[in-house]
Design a protein around this motif. Structure first.
Motif, PDB file in Angstrom:
ATOM      1  N   ALA A 379     -45.971 -26.200  14.681  1.00 21.80           N
ATOM      2  CA  ALA A 379     -44.904 -26.476  15.436  1.00 21.80           C
ATOM      3  C   ALA A 379     -43.645 -26.359  14.962  1.00 21.80           C
ATOM      4  CB  ALA A 379     -45.091 -28.103  15.818  1.00 21.80           C
ATOM      5  N   VAL A 380     -43.368 -26.863  13.723  1.00 24.65           N
ATOM      6  CA  VAL A 380     -41.998 -26.502  12.945  1.00 24.65           C
ATOM      7  C   VAL A 380     -41.564 -25.091  12.957  1.00 24.65           C
ATOM      8  CG1 VAL A 380     -40.916 -26.568  10.851  1.00 24.65           C
ATOM      9  CG2 VAL A 380     -41.959 -28.686  11.647  1.00 24.65           C
ATOM     10  N   ILE A 381     -42.533 -24.148  12.516  1.00 17.82           N
ATOM     11  CA  ILE A 381     -42.250 -22.655  12.390  1.00 17.82           C
ATOM     12  C   ILE A 381     -42.057 -22.242  13.816  1.00 17.82           C
ATOM     13  CG2 ILE A 381     -43.344 -20.574  12.009  1.00 17.82           C
ATOM     14  CD1 ILE A 381     -44.671 -21.956   9.763  1.00 17.82           C
ATOM     15  N   VAL A 382     -42.923 -22.605  14.659  1.00 22.57           N
ATOM     16  CA  VAL A 382     -42.415 -21.939  16.218  1.00 22.57           C
ATOM     17  C   VAL A 382     -41.157 -22.228  16.630  1.00 22.57           C
ATOM     18  CG1 VAL A 382     -43.333 -22.130  18.460  1.00 22.57           C
ATOM     19  CG2 VAL A 382     -45.218 -21.705  16.694  1.00 22.57           C
ATOM     20  N   GLU A 383     -40.907 -23.731  16.398  1.00 24.33           N
ATOM     21  CA  GLU A 383     -39.531 -23.939  16.933  1.00 24.33           C
ATOM     22  C   GLU A 383     -38.514 -23.287  16.019  1.00 24.33           C
ATOM     23  OE1 GLU A 383     -37.118 -25.661  18.959  1.00 24.33           O
ATOM     24  OE2 GLU A 383     -38.766 -26.876  19.242  1.00 24.33           O
ATOM     25  N   CYS A 384     -38.460 -23.193  14.886  1.00 19.51           N
ATOM     26  CA  CYS A 384     -37.488 -22.406  14.188  1.00 19.51           C
ATOM     27  C   CYS A 384     -37.540 -20.816  14.515  1.00 19.51           C
ATOM     28  CB  CYS A 384     -37.966 -22.535  12.801  1.00 19.51           C
ATOM     29  SG  CYS A 384     -37.620 -24.170  12.074  1.00 19.51           S
ATOM     30  N   ARG A 385     -38.332 -20.387  14.916  1.00 21.49           N
ATOM     31  CA  ARG A 385     -38.578 -19.048  15.446  1.00 21.49           C
ATOM     32  C   ARG A 385     -37.829 -18.783  16.743  1.00 21.49           C
ATOM     33  NH1 ARG A 385     -38.146 -15.952  19.279  1.00 21.49           N
ATOM     34  NH2 ARG A 385     -39.717 -17.196  20.144  1.00 21.49           N
ATOM     35  N   GLU A 386     -38.209 -19.805  17.645  1.00 18.22           N
ATOM     36  CA  GLU A 386     -37.186 -19.889  19.105  1.00 18.22           C
ATOM     37  C   GLU A 386     -35.843 -19.970  18.681  1.00 18.22           C
ATOM     38  OE1 GLU A 386     -38.829 -21.915  22.245  1.00 18.22           O
ATOM     39  OE2 GLU A 386     -41.056 -21.996  21.525  1.00 18.22           O
ATOM     40  N   ARG A 387     -35.388 -20.879  17.737  1.00 15.86           N
ATOM     41  CA  ARG A 387     -33.979 -21.100  17.387  1.00 15.86           C
ATOM     42  C   ARG A 387     -33.143 -19.729  17.074  1.00 15.86           C
ATOM     43  NH1 ARG A 387     -35.841 -24.099  20.394  1.00 15.86           N
ATOM     44  NH2 ARG A 387     -34.508 -22.720  21.573  1.00 15.86           N
ATOM     45  N   CYS A 388     -33.958 -18.931  16.465  1.00 21.09           N
ATOM     46  CA  CYS A 388     -33.384 -17.731  15.870  1.00 21.09           C
ATOM     47  C   CYS A 388     -33.585 -16.701  17.078  1.00 21.09           C
ATOM     48  CB  CYS A 388     -34.018 -17.486  14.697  1.00 21.09           C
ATOM     49  SG  CYS A 388     -33.813 -18.561  13.470  1.00 21.09           S
ATOM     50  N   GLY A 389     -34.079 -16.851  17.967  1.00 25.44           N
ATOM     51  CA  GLY A 389     -34.075 -15.797  19.032  1.00 25.44           C
ATOM     52  C   GLY A 389     -34.864 -14.474  18.756  1.00 25.44           C
ATOM     53  N   ALA A 390     -34.472 -13.567  19.285  1.00 30.56           N
ATOM     54  CA  ALA A 390     -35.211 -12.173  19.115  1.00 30.56           C
ATOM     55  C   ALA A 390     -35.231 -11.676  17.947  1.00 30.56           C
ATOM     56  CB  ALA A 390     -34.687 -10.944  20.132  1.00 30.56           C
ATOM     57  N   GLN A 391     -34.267 -11.842  17.070  1.00 33.10           N
ATOM     58  CA  GLN A 391     -34.128 -11.296  15.766  1.00 33.10           C
ATOM     59  C   GLN A 391     -35.416 -11.872  14.820  1.00 33.10           C
ATOM     60  OE1 GLN A 391     -30.853 -10.390  13.809  1.00 33.10           O
ATOM     61  NE2 GLN A 391     -29.361 -11.065  15.372  1.00 33.10           N
ATOM     62  N   ALA A 392     -35.845 -13.280  15.185  1.00 31.19           N
ATOM     63  CA  ALA A 392     -37.038 -13.956  14.599  1.00 31.19           C
ATOM     64  C   ALA A 392     -38.284 -13.268  14.799  1.00 31.19           C
ATOM     65  CB  ALA A 392     -36.955 -15.422  15.042  1.00 31.19           C
ATOM     66  N   LEU A 393     -38.338 -12.274  15.723  1.00 26.58           N
ATOM     67  CA  LEU A 393     -39.469 -11.715  16.160  1.00 26.58           C
ATOM     68  C   LEU A 393     -39.881 -10.432  15.446  1.00 26.58           C
ATOM     69  CD1 LEU A 393     -39.313 -12.021  20.273  1.00 26.58           C
ATOM     70  CD2 LEU A 393     -40.782 -13.143  18.799  1.00 26.58           C
ATOM     71  N   LEU A 394     -38.637  -9.966  14.559  1.00 23.42           N
ATOM     72  CA  LEU A 394     -38.771  -8.747  13.737  1.00 23.42           C
ATOM     73  C   LEU A 394     -39.530  -9.235  12.544  1.00 23.42           C
ATOM     74  CD1 LEU A 394     -35.158  -7.103  14.351  1.00 23.42           C
ATOM     75  CD2 LEU A 394     -37.489  -6.747  15.694  1.00 23.42           C
ATOM     76  N   GLU A 395     -40.384  -8.323  11.959  1.00 25.47           N
ATOM     77  CA  GLU A 395     -41.366  -8.796  10.823  1.00 25.47           C
ATOM     78  C   GLU A 395     -40.316  -8.900   9.558  1.00 25.47           C
ATOM     79  OE1 GLU A 395     -44.325  -5.914  10.013  1.00 25.47           O
ATOM     80  OE2 GLU A 395     -45.616  -6.800  11.724  1.00 25.47           O
ATOM     81  N   ASN A 396     -39.376  -8.225   9.411  1.00 24.95           N
ATOM     82  CA  ASN A 396     -38.103  -8.101   8.356  1.00 24.95           C
ATOM     83  C   ASN A 396     -37.771  -9.540   8.133  1.00 24.95           C
ATOM     84  OD1 ASN A 396     -36.511  -7.440  10.523  1.00 24.95           O
ATOM     85  ND2 ASN A 396     -34.791  -6.745   9.210  1.00 24.95           N
ATOM     86  N   ASN A 397     -37.597 -10.322   9.250  1.00 23.16           N
ATOM     87  CA  ASN A 397     -36.841 -11.434   9.129  1.00 23.16           C
ATOM     88  C   ASN A 397     -38.042 -12.708   8.618  1.00 23.16           C
ATOM     89  OD1 ASN A 397     -34.022 -10.957   9.416  1.00 23.16           O
ATOM     90  ND2 ASN A 397     -34.480 -10.788  11.508  1.00 23.16           N
ATOM     91  N   GLY A 398     -39.147 -12.303   8.419  1.00 27.09           N
ATOM     92  CA  GLY A 398     -40.149 -13.313   7.797  1.00 27.09           C
ATOM     93  C   GLY A 398     -40.805 -14.102   8.633  1.00 27.09           C
TER      94      GLY A 398
END
Length: 635
Positions: A379-398
């Motif tokens: 739940a935390v990781i998914v929330e953080c991914r959403e807060r970082c928008g599209a850039q967090a969908l890229l593999e290089n951002n971890g």
């Protein structure tokens, strides 16, 4: 600086909070792993195919092994194994998986079962052969006690014949391919002696050389698993003969005059002994989830601070984290991540010091913590991914790798739901209300809690008092287990499945409440170790936010039970908002307490203020200087 005997060194608030998260002796316990992941071989590479990333994981495993003073010491130390997972999990989930299998499940089982024997472990300690563990089968996962691979004793050759009787008995998902080098496995199989079954035992079986499966062993790669590229396989055995010494543990009564007991109790004991590394494995799964959640939250907080957006008219550009809609979920995540860390360490400490008398209780806490922590991590990781928008969908951002990595932890060492269901049954039917205590409160609840017979303290209190909040958390647990017992009593007499089905929904809520209470107690214990000052204030804010949000979720039940007043229920949203603001104001300092190496964060572009540089183009038009003024088009 030279420190004299008269100097006083005052740790910073971040250092004190690091001690809360990682333990008072965190430099000794975690320093090696922090330094290891900061070195060049463990820096994040760019791109790569799944096969290239798998090769990298095994290359890193060998580098790790060369860095150890003793692989056997690591395998025997659940605290060191947990630290491995806590730090490697965010860096390379595939490496973490194969390292956990080799050191904990494989080497750890060898050390547990063959203590005092002269078995040569040098090939495995030197990583000339990589170890793996083969227990679950295609049709036997959480019911692995019913696995169907057989190991029949051959008297003439004084050894065992391993065989896979049908497709459903193929070993499911071990990393048995030749990738990474020659493999040897510990195979869980049903021991047969003269046609009589004697329970599940472990057998040491060479599986591959450096190119292919060995004769009698069939290995097929499974379809790609989302996330980390581990070489998960289907593995089967075609009447494979192994010598007598392949059997781990006690071999008395096999092939001699002694009679090997085969009672159901003995068979169950042998199975539980064979999978004895499950509990340290669950601790490691929790550690991996905690480490991944902390890293993801750190990236999200940093990104929110330097991602600028247009503010209100006349205010210029402001960080996106200035908005309550952005920092609110991250503040809640911060309280949860601290709670996860504290519950993980609480379960680890309890397991390390348990005796035979309280081992079952310690195992249950580890199981409850594993399920709750890995679910909360997702739940935390998914929330953080959403807060970082599209850039967090890229593999290089971890983040995407950690989202899928935690899914593996949710399933590994027992699916969370099955693990919590067993804990629920144990807590539900082993305790029950205190004898003679049948007087209900206003909600119709008896006064025994979900894990024993201690009455819940119903003294009124204030929402600002952590002790009162602790009593409310205990009451939530009591409420749900009491409902579960009532449900079981309403089911038809003699129908065990109907009884469990009627109770299980509420009982699982009781287990969740038990995890919250244990985490809250971890907060209280940690606060007691801190001196007055900023660190204590920050932790107290996190403690109250964590408790209040859970109380708010259960406020209706607490109101009906007479444990909260209507005024207090009305106050909950405002009190929660005040704490969110307090936690959000110190989020960068709290992230500093995670003690993440700068090298780790530098490998994720959005963790730095110059994240846009990752998208720079040397041939871009902005590199060519100002554009020439264009001539008006001819009429």
């Amino acid at each position: 600086m030279t420190v004299t005997l008269t100097d006083t060194v005052h740790p910073s608030a971040a250092d004190l909070l690091t001690g809360v998260l990682l333990g008072a002796d965190f430099r000794r316990e975690h320093g090696f792993w922090q330094r290891l992941i900061s070195t060049e071989p463990f820096r994040r590479p760019g791109g790569g195919t799944p096969d290239e990333r798998l090769r990298l994981a095994y290359d890193r495993l060998r580098i790790l092994n060369r860095s150890l003073d003793s692989g056997a010491r690591l395998a025997a130390d659940p605290r060191a194994l947990a630290a491995l997972h806590e730090w490697l999990g965010p860096v390379d989930p595939a490496l973490t998986t194969v390292a956990g299998i080799h050191y904990s499940l494989f080497l750890g089982s060898l050390l547990d079962h063959d203590a005092g024997t002269d078995r040569d472990l040098s090939d495995y300690l030197g990583m000339r052969r990589i170890g793996t563990f083969l227990c679950t089968e295609v049709v036997h996962g959480n019911d692995a006690a019913s696995l169907e691979t057989t190991a029949a004793y051959d008297r003439e050759r004084d050894g065992f014949v391993l065989h896979t009787p049908h497709a459903g008995a193929q070993k499911f998902m071990p990393n048995t391919s030749p990738a990474g080098g020659p493999k040897t496995g510990l195979v869980a199989a049903r021991l047969l002696v003269d046609g009589t079954e004697h329970g599940v035992r472990l057998f040491l079986v060479p599986l591959t050389d450096d190119a292919q499966a060995l004769p009698g062993v069939r290995i097929r790669r499974l379809p790609a698993r989302m996330g980390s590229p581990v070489d998960h396989c289907l593995t089967s055995f075609d009447r494979l003969f192994v010598g007598r010494d392949a059997l781990l543990g006690d071999r008395r009564g096999i092939g001699g005059d002694c009679v090997l007991s085969s009672t159901p109790a003995d068979r169950r004991r042998r199975f539980l002994t064979s999978i004895g590394r499950v509990t340290p494995g669950r601790i490691s799964m929790s550690a991996s989830a905690v480490g991944s959640a902390r890293a993801t939250l750190a990236v999200a907080v940093r990104y929110g601070g330097h991602r600028l957006i247009s503010g209100a008219r006349g205010t210029g550009r402001i960080p996106v984290s200035a908005h309550r809609t952005h920092h609110g979920p991250l503040a809640s995540a911060m309280a949860t991540v601290f709670a996860m860390s504290l519950l993980h360490r609480r379960a680890l400490d309890r397991w390390e010091r348990c005796t035979d008398e309280d081992r079952a209780e310690a195992e249950r806490l580890v199981a409850v913590a594993k399920g709750w922590i890995t679910w909360k991590s997702r739940a935390v990781i998914v929330e953080c991914r959403e807060r970082c928008g599209a850039q967090a969908l890229l593999e290089n951002n971890g983040m995407t790798e950690l989202v899928t990595g935690v899914e593996g932890a949710i399933t590994a060492e027992g699916d969370n739901l099955a693990v919590h269901a067993k804990a629920a049954a144990d807590m539900l039917f082993a305790a029950g209300p205190a004898p003679g205590d049948t007087s209900p409160d206003r909600a119709g609840n008896t006064s025994a809690d979900g894990a024993g017979n201690t009455p819940v303290d119903r003294t009124p209190g204030e929402l600002a008092d952590p002790r009162f909040l602790g009593r409310l958390l205990a009451a939530v647990e009591e409420i749900w287990f009491t409902r579960a017992r009532k449900g079981a009593l309403r089911a038809p007499h003699g129908d065990a499945l109907a009884r469990w089905n009627a109770a299980s929904g509420a009982a699982l809520r009781g287990v969740e409440a038990h995890a919250y209470r244990q985490a809250a107690e971890g907060y209280a214990e940690a606060l007691a170790t801190l001196p007055e000052g900023a660190a204590r204030e920050r932790l107290a804010e996190l403690e109250r936010l964590f408790a209040l949000e859970w109380v708010a979720r259960n406020s209706g039940d607490l109101l009906v039970a007479g444990l909260l007043t209507a005024e207090q229920v009305d106050e909950l949203p405002e009190a929660t908002e005040e704490l969110i603001a307090a936690v959000a104001a110190h989020a960068p300092e709290l992230v500093e307490s995670f003690a993440l190496p700068g090298e780790l964060l530098a490998d994720w572009p959005i963790a730095g203020p110059d994240y846009a540089d990752a998208y720079d183009d040397p041939e871009g038009p902005w590199r060519k200087g100002p554009a020439e003024p264009s001539m008006p088009a001819a009429l």
